[in-house]
Design a protein around this motif. Structure first.
Motif: not given
Length: 91
Positions: A4, A46, A49-50, A52-55
């Motif tokens: 990822t 932004k 945030a992406d 963070e979303k993917e850890l």
């Protein structure tokens, strides 16, 4: 998780800049991370945030250092400890 991360790096090099800044300067505030990565605020938020979303990036809250601002928590960033070893070889 590394797949990822590599996909995001290929998609936009600014992801790599943000991860590198936080990797080199853990516990940095959001505004400092974005500034050091030389990214405009809106895009930086932004991209963070992406991440963070993917850890890949972890957002933590901390008390402000000033007594006046102590009631307003500040957001600080840290690279996910699970991928630190892999990032050490990459950077």
């Amino acid at each position: 998780m590394m797949e990822t991360l590599m996909r995001l790096f290929q998609k936009d090099s600014r992801y790599k800049e943000l991860v590198k800044v936080v990797f080199d300067n853990p516990y940095s505030e959001k505004k400092d991370v974005i500034k050091k990565a030389n990214i405009d605020t809106e895009s930086g938020e932004k991209l963070l945030a992406d991440l963070e979303k993917e850890l890949i990036m972890l957002e933590l809250t901390s008390q402000a250092s000033s007594n006046i601002e102590s009631r307003v928590p500040k957001k600080i960033y840290l690279v996910n400890p699970d991928i630190v070893e892999e990032l050490e070889t990459m950077f």
